[in-house]
Design a protein around this motif. Structure first.
Motif, PDB file in Angstrom:
ATOM      1  N   ARG A   1       0.861  -1.280  -0.405  1.00  0.00           N
ATOM      2  CA  ARG A   1      -0.135  -0.336   0.075  1.00  0.00           C
ATOM      3  C   ARG A   1       0.699   1.331   0.079  1.00  0.00           C
ATOM      4  NH1 ARG A   1      -5.295  -0.860   0.446  1.00  0.00           N
ATOM      5  NH2 ARG A   1      -5.257   1.199   0.119  1.00  0.00           N
ATOM      6  N   ASP A   2       2.845   0.994  -0.152  1.00  0.00           N
ATOM      7  CA  ASP A   2       3.073   2.252   0.025  1.00  0.00           C
ATOM      8  C   ASP A   2       2.722   3.224   1.039  1.00  0.00           C
ATOM      9  OD1 ASP A   2       4.977   3.869  -1.332  1.00  0.00           O
ATOM     10  OD2 ASP A   2       3.926   5.170  -2.527  1.00  0.00           O
ATOM     11  N   VAL A   3       2.666   2.619   2.260  1.00  0.00           N
ATOM     12  CA  VAL A   3       2.623   3.471   3.114  1.00  0.00           C
ATOM     13  C   VAL A   3       3.542   4.157   3.805  1.00  0.00           C
ATOM     14  CG1 VAL A   3       0.688   2.119   4.051  1.00  0.00           C
ATOM     15  CG2 VAL A   3       3.042   2.396   5.398  1.00  0.00           C
ATOM     16  N   ARG A   4       3.187   5.333   4.078  1.00  0.00           N
ATOM     17  CA  ARG A   4       4.876   6.256   4.901  1.00  0.00           C
ATOM     18  C   ARG A   4       5.449   6.015   6.735  1.00  0.00           C
ATOM     19  NH1 ARG A   4       3.359  11.938   3.546  1.00  0.00           N
ATOM     20  NH2 ARG A   4       6.107  12.457   4.337  1.00  0.00           N
ATOM     21  N   SER A   5       4.794   5.382   7.379  1.00  0.00           N
ATOM     22  CA  SER A   5       4.671   5.240   8.542  1.00  0.00           C
ATOM     23  C   SER A   5       3.848   3.520   9.427  1.00  0.00           C
ATOM     24  CB  SER A   5       4.619   6.073   9.616  1.00  0.00           C
ATOM     25  OG  SER A   5       2.785   6.510   9.076  1.00  0.00           O
ATOM     26  N   LEU A   6       4.465   3.256  10.299  1.00  0.00           N
ATOM     27  CA  LEU A   6       3.851   2.329  11.038  1.00  0.00           C
ATOM     28  C   LEU A   6       3.624   2.752  12.117  1.00  0.00           C
ATOM     29  CD1 LEU A   6       6.163  -1.539   9.559  1.00  0.00           C
ATOM     30  CD2 LEU A   6       4.022  -0.050   9.310  1.00  0.00           C
ATOM     31  N   ILE A   7       2.209   2.605  12.363  1.00  0.00           N
ATOM     32  CA  ILE A   7       1.753   2.625  13.702  1.00  0.00           C
ATOM     33  C   ILE A   7       1.182   0.797  14.146  1.00  0.00           C
ATOM     34  CG2 ILE A   7      -0.547   3.077  14.925  1.00  0.00           C
ATOM     35  CD1 ILE A   7      -0.622   5.684  13.118  1.00  0.00           C
ATOM     36  N   ILE A   8       1.426   1.180  15.951  1.00  0.00           N
ATOM     37  CA  ILE A   8       1.930  -0.974  16.526  1.00  0.00           C
ATOM     38  C   ILE A   8       1.160  -0.869  17.339  1.00  0.00           C
ATOM     39  CG2 ILE A   8       2.581  -2.465  16.870  1.00  0.00           C
ATOM     40  CD1 ILE A   8       3.232  -2.208  13.961  1.00  0.00           C
ATOM     41  N   SER A   9       0.563  -1.153  17.757  1.00  0.00           N
ATOM     42  CA  SER A   9      -0.779  -0.209  19.045  1.00  0.00           C
ATOM     43  C   SER A   9      -1.877  -2.010  19.967  1.00  0.00           C
ATOM     44  CB  SER A   9      -1.941   0.417  18.794  1.00  0.00           C
ATOM     45  OG  SER A   9      -2.212   1.181  20.170  1.00  0.00           O
ATOM     46  N   GLY A  10      -2.068  -1.743  20.880  1.00  0.00           N
ATOM     47  CA  GLY A  10      -2.985  -2.959  21.624  1.00  0.00           C
ATOM     48  C   GLY A  10      -1.676  -3.452  22.225  1.00  0.00           C
TER      49      GLY A  10
END
Ligand code: KG4
Ligand code: ZN
Length: 362
Positions: free
Chosen positions: A291-300
């Motif tokens: 998806r060619d994103v610009r960042s990762l968010i890891i949560s939970g």
């Protein structure tokens, strides 16, 4: 603008005041840990009863610790799903009554959206580059979203993959339980795994038919069970169960767990943790590339896992990766207030028909 957040979707009664979606003024979490521990998991009926007991004092404490009075609140946000319906209902009903009596807007928030905003909340404004790939892994859910920010008041979420059976945290908890550790097992496995060899046992996770970004963790749990049966571990498991029963507060120290856990079991624990975290990393990176994103968010809750954090740090991952601090990884209400702020800005309010929905989609 002071926004009160209320969260009662599972086994924590939480309330928080967040100023303008950015500054946490208070963040109160009353855990029901001791009520559920002896059952080895959350008992829904007990959870709603405990929420009923705790909701009024927890909200009052959050307002007081923020140094405010109720009349200073600009809106009331509440988790309306997904979660245990009886638990959600306590928060939703109370939030409705409070917003009505104060004459301020009511804002329903999806719990998973809250976990994503726990991360955004702790960064400087506009720090997180969007679009982002958000992985939310906890005891109740394992979801990956493509998250796009459209102006200040709007976020769009597209579900890319989810677990077809157990959530990642649930897999940690179930494997811990089957090995005789106490609940919740994720943090215990995390600490013990650093003493074991993660390469000792090769657990394979089957490839998904259909959406390859979906997860499946129940096979892994069965593989651990087979291993336990083949290795004849009954005596040591019974010893750990006894240890958990007799420890003060039901929480043995790390030293006591280590004494009761022979090396092959530490290796098993480390190998299991590696299999789960690798699966999360593999899917997240694949989705990020696709998806060619610009960042990762890891949560939970599982985002507190030290191996997962380590795998996403450093040079290995070609994206900026954002984790919440440990206190915002697990369920809290500051994340609910933060997720509600963009809705407040764009006037997306709920009315008194807001319902608690056990499987609310984002
Ligand atoms: O987000 P959370 O507080 O509640 C849910 O919405 O489920 O997540 C709790 C889950 C539990 O399954 C717990 O075992 C897991 O997160 N967890 C961990 C760790 N800390 C909490 N799993 C692995 N490693 C950890 N350090
Ligand atoms: Zn959660």
């Amino acid at each position: 603008m002071y926004l009160l957040g209320i969260e009662t979707s599972c086994d924590e009664t939480a309330a928080a005041v967040v100023e303008s979606g950015e500054r946490i003024l208070s963040n109160v979490v009353a855990s029901q840990f001791d009520v559920h521990r002896r059952y080895g998991g959350v008992v829904p009926e007990l959870a709603s009863r405990e929420h009923l007991r705790a909701i009024v004092p927890v909200v009052r404490q959050a307002v007081e610790e923020a140094g405010l009075a109720y009349r200073d609140l600009g809106a009331v946000a509440v988790t309306c799903g997904p979660g245990l319906v009886g638990s959600l209902l306590v928060g939703v009903s109370y939030a409705k009554a409070l917003s009505l009596s104060l004459g301020v807007p009511l804002i329903g928030v999806n719990h998973i959206e809250g976990h994503i905003h726990a991360v955004v909340l702790e960064q400087k404004p506009n720090e997180v580059p969007f679009p982002s790939l958000a992985l939310v892994a906890s005891g109740g859910h394992t979801h990956m979203f493509y998250v796009h920010r459209i102006g200040e008041g709007d976020y769009r979420y597209e579900l890319l993959g989810r677990t077809r059976d157990d959530a990642a945290g649930e897999a940690f908890d179930k494997v811990a339980k089957l090995l005789g550790f106490s609940y919740p097992g994720g943090p215990i496995i995390d600490r013990l795994a650093s003493y074991g060899n993660p390469e000792a046992i090769r657990f394979t996770v089957p490839r998904m038919k259909g959406n390859e970004l979906d997860f499946s963790f129940s096979g892994l749990k069965t593989a651990v069970l087979r291993h336990v049966q083949a290795a004849g571990m009954e005596a040591e498991i019974a010893r750990r169960r006894e240890l958990a029963r007799s420890a003060p507060g039901g929480r043995p120290t790390l030293e006591r767990w280590l004494e009761a856990t022979p090396q092959p079991t530490l290796d098993l624990v480390a190998s299991f943790q590696q299999a789960v975290t690798e699966e999360l990393v593999r899917h997240a990176l694949r989705a990020a590339v696709e998806r060619d994103v610009r960042s990762l968010i890891i949560s939970g809750g599982v985002a507190s896992n030290s191996r997962l954090r380590q795998r996403f740090s450093g040079q290995a991952v070609p994206y900026p990766v954002y984790f919440p601090s440990l206190r915002l990884s697990t369920d809290n209400a500051a994340m609910i207030a933060a997720a509600a702020y963009p809705k407040f800005l764009s006037g997306r309010f709920s009315d008194l028909s807001l319902a608690a929905e056990a499987s609310l989609a984002l």
